[in-house]
Structures are given as C-alpha cells and as structure tokens.
Design a protein around this motif. Structure first.
Motif, PDB file in Angstrom:
ATOM      1  N   ALA A 242      44.419  30.907  18.470  1.00  0.00           N
ATOM      2  CA  ALA A 242      45.541  31.216  17.584  1.00  0.00           C
ATOM      3  C   ALA A 242      46.842  30.891  18.305  1.00  0.00           C
ATOM      4  O   ALA A 242      46.902  30.934  19.539  1.00  0.00           O
ATOM      5  N   PRO A 243      47.902  30.579  17.572  1.00  0.00           N
ATOM      6  CA  PRO A 243      49.165  30.221  18.220  1.00  0.00           C
ATOM      7  C   PRO A 243      49.911  31.413  18.793  1.00  0.00           C
ATOM      8  O   PRO A 243      50.823  31.251  19.591  1.00  0.00           O
ATOM      9  N   ASP A 244      49.547  32.626  18.378  1.00  0.00           N
ATOM     10  CA  ASP A 244      50.184  33.832  18.880  1.00  0.00           C
ATOM     11  C   ASP A 244      49.222  34.993  18.676  1.00  0.00           C
ATOM     12  O   ASP A 244      48.136  34.831  18.135  1.00  0.00           O
ATOM     13  N   VAL A 245      49.612  36.177  19.140  1.00  0.00           N
ATOM     14  CA  VAL A 245      48.745  37.349  19.011  1.00  0.00           C
ATOM     15  C   VAL A 245      48.692  37.776  17.552  1.00  0.00           C
ATOM     16  O   VAL A 245      49.729  38.080  16.945  1.00  0.00           O
ATOM     17  N   ARG A 246      47.497  37.793  16.992  1.00  0.00           N
ATOM     18  CA  ARG A 246      47.317  38.153  15.588  1.00  0.00           C
ATOM     19  C   ARG A 246      45.854  38.442  15.311  1.00  0.00           C
ATOM     20  O   ARG A 246      44.968  38.001  16.039  1.00  0.00           O
ATOM     21  N   LEU A 247      45.619  39.172  14.230  1.00  0.00           N
ATOM     22  CA  LEU A 247      44.266  39.358  13.721  1.00  0.00           C
ATOM     23  C   LEU A 247      44.132  38.579  12.423  1.00  0.00           C
ATOM     24  O   LEU A 247      44.929  38.760  11.501  1.00  0.00           O
TER      25      LEU A 247
ATOM     26  N   ILE B 115      36.545  48.055  17.045  1.00  0.00           N
ATOM     27  CA  ILE B 115      35.518  47.035  17.260  1.00  0.00           C
ATOM     28  C   ILE B 115      35.992  45.898  18.168  1.00  0.00           C
ATOM     29  O   ILE B 115      35.186  45.106  18.636  1.00  0.00           O
ATOM     30  N   ALA B 116      37.305  45.819  18.416  1.00  0.00           N
ATOM     31  CA  ALA B 116      37.829  44.727  19.240  1.00  0.00           C
ATOM     32  C   ALA B 116      39.248  45.054  19.685  1.00  0.00           C
ATOM     33  O   ALA B 116      39.862  46.020  19.204  1.00  0.00           O
ATOM     34  N   ASP B 117      39.746  44.248  20.625  1.00  0.00           N
ATOM     35  CA  ASP B 117      41.147  44.294  21.036  1.00  0.00           C
ATOM     36  C   ASP B 117      41.837  43.056  20.491  1.00  0.00           C
ATOM     37  O   ASP B 117      41.322  41.938  20.627  1.00  0.00           O
ATOM     38  N   MET B 118      42.997  43.223  19.887  1.00  0.00           N
ATOM     39  CA  MET B 118      43.709  42.087  19.308  1.00  0.00           C
ATOM     40  C   MET B 118      44.098  41.088  20.392  1.00  0.00           C
ATOM     41  O   MET B 118      44.415  41.469  21.521  1.00  0.00           O
ATOM     42  N   GLY B 119      44.077  39.815  20.032  1.00  0.00           N
ATOM     43  CA  GLY B 119      44.415  38.775  20.990  1.00  0.00           C
ATOM     44  C   GLY B 119      44.915  37.517  20.319  1.00  0.00           C
ATOM     45  O   GLY B 119      45.371  37.545  19.168  1.00  0.00           O
TER      46      GLY B 119
ATOM     47  N   GLN C 109      50.278  43.387  19.056  1.00  0.00           N
ATOM     48  CA  GLN C 109      50.392  43.285  20.501  1.00  0.00           C
ATOM     49  C   GLN C 109      49.020  43.044  21.116  1.00  0.00           C
ATOM     50  O   GLN C 109      48.011  43.590  20.658  1.00  0.00           O
ATOM     51  N   LYS C 110      48.989  42.225  22.148  1.00  0.00           N
ATOM     52  CA  LYS C 110      47.724  41.944  22.817  1.00  0.00           C
ATOM     53  C   LYS C 110      47.088  43.238  23.308  1.00  0.00           C
ATOM     54  O   LYS C 110      47.739  44.062  23.935  1.00  0.00           O
ATOM     55  N   GLY C 111      45.835  43.415  22.990  1.00  0.00           N
ATOM     56  CA  GLY C 111      45.090  44.573  23.440  1.00  0.00           C
ATOM     57  C   GLY C 111      45.095  45.754  22.494  1.00  0.00           C
ATOM     58  O   GLY C 111      44.352  46.715  22.708  1.00  0.00           O
ATOM     59  N   GLN C 112      45.904  45.694  21.426  1.00  0.00           N
ATOM     60  CA  GLN C 112      45.910  46.821  20.497  1.00  0.00           C
ATOM     61  C   GLN C 112      44.594  46.854  19.724  1.00  0.00           C
ATOM     62  O   GLN C 112      43.932  45.832  19.555  1.00  0.00           O
ATOM     63  N   PRO C 113      44.183  48.026  19.266  1.00  0.00           N
ATOM     64  CA  PRO C 113      42.859  48.129  18.647  1.00  0.00           C
ATOM     65  C   PRO C 113      42.743  47.424  17.308  1.00  0.00           C
ATOM     66  O   PRO C 113      43.677  47.397  16.515  1.00  0.00           O
ATOM     67  N   VAL C 114      41.563  46.868  17.094  1.00  0.00           N
ATOM     68  CA  VAL C 114      41.167  46.303  15.807  1.00  0.00           C
ATOM     69  C   VAL C 114      40.085  47.223  15.256  1.00  0.00           C
ATOM     70  O   VAL C 114      39.128  47.555  15.962  1.00  0.00           O
ATOM     71  N   TYR C 115      40.242  47.647  14.009  1.00  0.00           N
ATOM     72  CA  TYR C 115      39.355  48.641  13.424  1.00  0.00           C
ATOM     73  C   TYR C 115      38.393  48.019  12.397  1.00  0.00           C
ATOM     74  O   TYR C 115      38.746  47.066  11.710  1.00  0.00           O
TER      75      TYR C 115
END
Length: 257
Positions: A232-237, A224-228, A165-171
């Motif tokens: 990219a074609p969709d929300v992904r890390l 370290i970041a928020d997922m976006g 999901q957009k804005g979820q944490p990236v660790y």
C-alpha cells in the motif's frame, strides 16, 4: 480471472527485450485498484511513475505497470471452508481469483489475540439501514477516516480503505473462522480473510502483522492484525465484505459512527 485484459493497455518492448506494460487510467481507478489488477505493489507502482501522496490520478493518464501479466479482476473467493496451514495464490477461475494451496507462509500469532473476545469500543448493533438480510452483528474493523470508498466501477475499489497509524489494532468485523492468513496475494500485502457463515466473508489487507492463524475462531471485535502499509502507498486498512462471492459496499453493513 480469464487471463484476458480488455482494458486499454499498450505494450512496448524495452531495449533489453522485455515488455514494458503501460495502462491508461479510466474513471473510478485508484492507485490501489490498479496495483491489485496488475499484481503490482502500490509502492512499486508509485515509484515507477514518480507519483507522490496523495497519488491523484487523471483519466487518460498513462502508467507504467511493468512487465507482469495483468489480472482482469480483483474479487476474492475461498475455494473451501476447510482451514489449512498453507498460503494460497490466485489462479484463473472465471472472473474470480480463487485461492489454491501453494506453500506454508501463514503468519504466527505473536500476541495472545487469537480467539479472544477483545471488543472494539466502536462496536455497536448492526446498521438499521442495512439492506442485507444478514443476521450478523457488524463492527468497524478499525478506527480512522475513510480515504477511499467503495466503487461499483468494473475496476473500482471493491471495499473501503481506512487510514490510521502503523501498529494500531485491526478488529474482526464480525465473528467467524480464519480461512486465510498470509501474504501470497500480490497487491493485498499481509491479508486476513474471515468466513462468517455460508454467505459472508470479510477481508483485511495491507496489515503490518497478523495476530491470528488459519483455523482460528474469533469473536466480533477481536484483534486480528496490526494496521500497516504492506503493498500500500501509506498506512491503511483495505476492508471488504463479500456476499456469496460478490463484493458489496461495507457502508451498508457497518454501524453509523
């Protein structure tokens, strides 16, 4: 990247005199890997070819990749471990896109995440099946299902892609120093690269916002970041691990879940 694309690419001239570049899909290709190869944002590539989610491609399919010059590789390296406050752009360096100083575009850390010890709840000990001799403790960089796996194909995916999901944490997948934080490398969007030791790097692409700056030291599991969905074609890390500059399958390092 030696500036030579030895894959089947057909070039035709548009009426305006500009070159319209096309590419034939090969086994192991994905929209993301092609976008990174040609330095074209995934959204642009999808729109240009009237593609819709989940962006399935067929071997032999011809794609319009635009008029920009192609890159023959998507691997990354950091030219120096010394942190700077400048962004970087890829230049030709064999088959590796090296990062060189360009101009300052590092993203501000607008939340108090940098250098924190916030731990990913999914963090556990290193995968017992890890074939590496690394003594690093690895953590999952995000929650979510894997939508694109690692590929050993020449132009295949050099990491794994995790949907979310957009804005979820990236660790941070392991503790280390931020050696790059910016958006100068086309096809990766807002990107963070961590240097863990003399052998290992990890990369985190397509973020919505970066929560660290170059030079920050973070612990494994820190946000370290928020997922976006940048480039990219969709929300992904898009997550990669590099061992001495070579792409390795993160699934051999991340803990089972």
């Amino acid at each position: 990247m030696d500036g030579t694309d030895n894959r089947p690419v057909m070039v035709s001239s548009a009426s305006s005199g500009s070159a319209a570049r096309t590419y034939q899909v090969r086994r192991g290709d994905t929209l993301s890997s092609i976008g990174r190869q040609f330095g074209v944002a995934n959204q642009t590539l999808a729109q240009r070819n009237n593609l819709s989610a989940p962006y399935n491609l067929n071997v032999g399919q011809t794609l319009n990749v635009g008029g920009s010059a192609a890159a023959s590789g998507t691997t990354m390296a950091v030219a120096s471990s010394r942190p700077t406050n400048t962004a970087t752009t890829p230049v030709s360096s064999g088959t590796t896109s090296a990062f060189v100083t360009n101009k300052s575009v590092a993203q501000p850390a607008s939340k108090a995440y940098a250098g924190t010890s916030v731990q990913n709840n999914n963090s556990v000990t290193q995968n017992n099946n890890n074939t590496s001799s690394s003594r690093l403790a690895w953590h999952w960089p995000a929650k979510g299902r894997i939508v694109e796996g690692f590929s050993v194909a020449e132009q295949g995916n050099k990491g794994i892609d995790i949907a979310g999901q957009k804005g979820q944490p990236v660790y941070a997948a392991s503790g280390g120093k931020v050696v790059y934080a910016g958006s100068a490398l086309r096809g990766y969007g807002k990107l963070v690269i961590l240097k863990h030791d003399d052998d290992y790097l990890s990369a985190y692409a397509h973020n919505d916002a970066l929560r660290v700056r170059e030079g920050d030291v973070v612990k494994g599991g820190a946000v370290i970041a928020d997922m976006g969905s940048t480039d990219a074609p969709d929300v992904r890390l898009h997550f990669e691990i590099r061992y001495r500059g070579k792409s390795i399958n993160p699934m051999g390092y991340l803990p089972k879940r």
